[in-house]
Design a protein around this motif. Structure first.
Motif, PDB file in Angstrom:
ATOM      1  N   GLY A   1       6.570  -0.207  12.719  1.00 29.66           N
ATOM      2  CA  GLY A   1       7.055   0.202  11.402  1.00 29.66           C
ATOM      3  C   GLY A   1       8.574   0.126  11.326  1.00 29.66           C
ATOM      4  N   GLU A   2       9.073  -0.693  10.409  1.00 32.41           N
ATOM      5  CA  GLU A   2      10.518  -0.863  10.228  1.00 32.41           C
ATOM      6  C   GLU A   2      10.890  -0.598   8.779  1.00 32.41           C
ATOM      7  OE1 GLU A   2      12.818  -1.531  12.546  1.00 32.41           O
ATOM      8  OE2 GLU A   2      11.304  -1.632  14.137  1.00 32.41           O
ATOM      9  N   LEU A   3      11.833   0.324   8.570  1.00 35.76           N
ATOM     10  CA  LEU A   3      12.309   0.600   7.211  1.00 35.76           C
ATOM     11  C   LEU A   3      12.928  -0.654   6.605  1.00 35.76           C
ATOM     12  CD1 LEU A   3      14.043   4.088   7.491  1.00 35.76           C
ATOM     13  CD2 LEU A   3      12.159   3.486   5.972  1.00 35.76           C
ATOM     14  N   LEU A   4      12.612  -0.938   5.333  1.00 32.29           N
ATOM     15  CA  LEU A   4      13.258  -2.052   4.647  1.00 32.29           C
ATOM     16  C   LEU A   4      14.636  -1.639   4.153  1.00 32.29           C
ATOM     17  CD1 LEU A   4      10.463  -3.711   2.499  1.00 32.29           C
ATOM     18  CD2 LEU A   4      11.287  -4.324   4.753  1.00 32.29           C
ATOM     19  N   GLY A   5      14.748  -0.439   3.670  1.00 28.96           N
ATOM     20  CA  GLY A   5      16.018   0.092   3.174  1.00 28.96           C
ATOM     21  C   GLY A   5      16.247   1.431   3.827  1.00 28.96           C
ATOM     22  N   GLU A   6      16.142   2.470   3.020  1.00 30.17           N
ATOM     23  CA  GLU A   6      16.315   3.823   3.547  1.00 30.17           C
ATOM     24  C   GLU A   6      15.375   4.772   2.816  1.00 30.17           C
ATOM     25  OE1 GLU A   6      20.007   5.564   1.022  1.00 30.17           O
ATOM     26  OE2 GLU A   6      20.513   3.933   2.408  1.00 30.17           O
ATOM     27  N   ILE A   7      15.221   5.951   3.350  1.00 32.74           N
ATOM     28  CA  ILE A   7      14.461   6.998   2.669  1.00 32.74           C
ATOM     29  C   ILE A   7      15.351   7.518   1.549  1.00 32.74           C
ATOM     30  CG2 ILE A   7      13.404   9.274   2.893  1.00 32.74           C
ATOM     31  CD1 ILE A   7      12.903   8.528   5.888  1.00 32.74           C
ATOM     32  N   SER A   8      14.831   7.506   0.338  1.00 34.56           N
ATOM     33  CA  SER A   8      15.636   7.866  -0.824  1.00 34.56           C
ATOM     34  C   SER A   8      14.886   8.886  -1.672  1.00 34.56           C
ATOM     35  CB  SER A   8      15.923   6.602  -1.643  1.00 34.56           C
ATOM     36  OG  SER A   8      16.759   6.895  -2.734  1.00 34.56           O
ATOM     37  N   GLN A   9      15.647   9.742  -2.340  1.00 36.38           N
ATOM     38  CA  GLN A   9      15.052  10.768  -3.188  1.00 36.38           C
ATOM     39  C   GLN A   9      15.030  10.312  -4.631  1.00 36.38           C
ATOM     40  OE1 GLN A   9      16.168  14.791  -2.347  1.00 36.38           O
ATOM     41  NE2 GLN A   9      15.703  15.487  -4.425  1.00 36.38           N
ATOM     42  N   PHE A  10      13.866  10.454  -5.280  1.00 35.93           N
ATOM     43  CA  PHE A  10      13.719  10.201  -6.709  1.00 35.93           C
ATOM     44  C   PHE A  10      13.695  11.549  -7.415  1.00 35.93           C
ATOM     45  CE2 PHE A  10      10.796   9.931 -10.383  1.00 35.93           C
ATOM     46  CZ  PHE A  10      11.576   9.125 -11.194  1.00 35.93           C
ATOM     47  N   GLU A  11      14.763  11.810  -8.158  1.00 39.34           N
ATOM     48  CA  GLU A  11      14.928  13.069  -8.873  1.00 39.34           C
ATOM     49  C   GLU A  11      14.602  14.238  -7.935  1.00 39.34           C
ATOM     50  OE1 GLU A  11      12.701  12.598 -12.515  1.00 39.34           O
ATOM     51  OE2 GLU A  11      14.161  11.167 -13.304  1.00 39.34           O
ATOM     52  N   ASN A  12      13.969  15.277  -8.443  1.00 38.46           N
ATOM     53  CA  ASN A  12      13.558  16.392  -7.580  1.00 38.46           C
ATOM     54  C   ASN A  12      12.072  16.302  -7.262  1.00 38.46           C
ATOM     55  OD1 ASN A  12      16.071  17.650  -7.370  1.00 38.46           O
ATOM     56  ND2 ASN A  12      15.814  18.582  -9.387  1.00 38.46           N
ATOM     57  N   ALA A  13      11.528  15.080  -7.360  1.00 46.87           N
ATOM     58  CA  ALA A  13      10.082  14.911  -7.260  1.00 46.87           C
ATOM     59  C   ALA A  13       9.609  14.351  -5.920  1.00 46.87           C
ATOM     60  CB  ALA A  13       9.591  14.016  -8.388  1.00 46.87           C
ATOM     61  N   TYR A  14      10.271  13.297  -5.406  1.00 46.07           N
ATOM     62  CA  TYR A  14       9.754  12.598  -4.234  1.00 46.07           C
ATOM     63  C   TYR A  14      10.850  12.102  -3.314  1.00 46.07           C
ATOM     64  CZ  TYR A  14       5.335  12.208  -6.769  1.00 46.07           C
ATOM     65  OH  TYR A  14       4.178  12.489  -7.443  1.00 46.07           O
ATOM     66  N   LEU A  15      10.517  12.014  -2.028  1.00 46.59           N
ATOM     67  CA  LEU A  15      11.230  11.176  -1.074  1.00 46.59           C
ATOM     68  C   LEU A  15      10.373   9.930  -0.939  1.00 46.59           C
ATOM     69  CD1 LEU A  15      12.268  13.677   1.766  1.00 46.59           C
ATOM     70  CD2 LEU A  15      13.726  12.691  -0.023  1.00 46.59           C
TER      71      LEU A  15
ATOM     72  N   ALA B   1       4.446   1.652   1.437  1.00 46.14           N
ATOM     73  CA  ALA B   1       5.392   2.614   0.888  1.00 46.14           C
ATOM     74  C   ALA B   1       4.883   3.999   1.245  1.00 46.14           C
ATOM     75  CB  ALA B   1       5.491   2.456  -0.632  1.00 46.14           C
ATOM     76  N   LEU B   2       5.813   4.912   1.451  1.00 51.61           N
ATOM     77  CA  LEU B   2       5.475   6.301   1.738  1.00 51.61           C
ATOM     78  C   LEU B   2       6.113   7.181   0.672  1.00 51.61           C
ATOM     79  CD1 LEU B   2       6.203   6.393   5.586  1.00 51.61           C
ATOM     80  CD2 LEU B   2       4.008   5.988   4.448  1.00 51.61           C
ATOM     81  N   ALA B   3       5.404   8.243   0.298  1.00 51.60           N
ATOM     82  CA  ALA B   3       5.910   9.187  -0.699  1.00 51.60           C
ATOM     83  C   ALA B   3       5.642  10.604  -0.220  1.00 51.60           C
ATOM     84  CB  ALA B   3       5.232   8.957  -2.046  1.00 51.60           C
TER      85      ALA B   3
ATOM     86  N   LEU C   1       0.859  -1.173   0.000  1.00 51.46           N
ATOM     87  CA  LEU C   1       0.000   0.000   0.000  1.00 51.46           C
ATOM     88  C   LEU C   1       0.895   1.223   0.000  1.00 51.46           C
ATOM     89  CD1 LEU C   1      -2.276  -1.206   2.918  1.00 51.46           C
ATOM     90  CD2 LEU C   1      -2.766  -1.398   0.485  1.00 51.46           C
ATOM     91  N   MET C   2       0.615   2.214  -0.840  1.00 55.89           N
ATOM     92  CA  MET C   2       1.410   3.441  -0.847  1.00 55.89           C
ATOM     93  C   MET C   2       0.556   4.597  -0.357  1.00 55.89           C
ATOM     94  SD  MET C   2       3.631   5.336  -3.798  1.00 55.89           S
ATOM     95  CE  MET C   2       5.250   4.727  -3.350  1.00 55.89           C
ATOM     96  N   PHE C   3       1.168   5.405   0.508  1.00 55.92           N
ATOM     97  CA  PHE C   3       0.486   6.564   1.063  1.00 55.92           C
ATOM     98  C   PHE C   3       1.308   7.816   0.797  1.00 55.92           C
ATOM     99  CE2 PHE C   3      -0.874   2.952   3.582  1.00 55.92           C
ATOM    100  CZ  PHE C   3      -2.246   3.119   3.612  1.00 55.92           C
ATOM    101  N   ALA C   4       0.645   8.882   0.373  1.00 61.30           N
ATOM    102  CA  ALA C   4       1.278  10.195   0.241  1.00 61.30           C
ATOM    103  C   ALA C   4       1.263  10.832   1.625  1.00 61.30           C
ATOM    104  CB  ALA C   4       0.503  11.054  -0.752  1.00 61.30           C
TER     105      ALA C   4
END
Length: 152
Positions: free
Chosen positions: A113-127, A140-142, A94-97
């Protein structure tokens, strides 16, 4: 003929109270709870003797709902191994904004809640990030950045 809408997403959980607390902390609102059982349910699921409880959660905008279900009978099936990776065929996530991804991750941590990897940035659009929640649920969080956040 087209579908009218996607009504809800169903999620089977082993600990209803933990799941409700997790999704409430995320920002969903409890709409209601109910026991579900009887011959009609057995026919829908194709399983004999279904006894379950559901909790309907809705997003703050009222457009989406999440149905949490705990099965008492028959006993829940647990895949082996538990907590399969996100690349597993048939895996649902499930993805939540969210407004603030770092704050959201911190608030969800005490609720499983446990991170699977890390918070990562996609281009200049999203974390973006993936988390595992109670019972192994994958979310997933965006967080929109820049222009997307202003338009959101």
């Amino acid at each position: 003929m087209a579908i009218q809408r996607m009504d809800n997403v169903g999620l089977v959980v082993d600990d209803m109270e933990a799941a409700k607390a997790f999704f409430t902390e995320l920002g969903l609102e409890l709409e209601g709870t109910a026991p579900i059982e009887g011959p009609w349910v057995d026919r829908i699921f194709g399983l004999p003797g279904v006894r379950s409880d559901i909790a309907m959660m809705r997003t703050p905008d009222g457009h989406s709902r999440l149905e949490l279900t705990t099965f008492h009978s028959p006993p829940p099936f647990t895949p082996t191994p538990p907590n399969l990776p996100p690349s597993t065929l048939g895996t649902c996530r499930l993805m939540f904004a969210v407004d603030d991804i770092h704050d959201t991750v911190a608030r969800l941590h005490p609720h499983g809640g446990e991170l699977l990897g890390e918070i990562s940035q996609f281009e200049n659009a999203y974390l973006l990030c993936y988390l595992r929640g109670p019972g192994g649920v994958l979310i997933a969080l965006a967080e929109a950045l820049g222009q997307e956040a202003a338009e959101g």
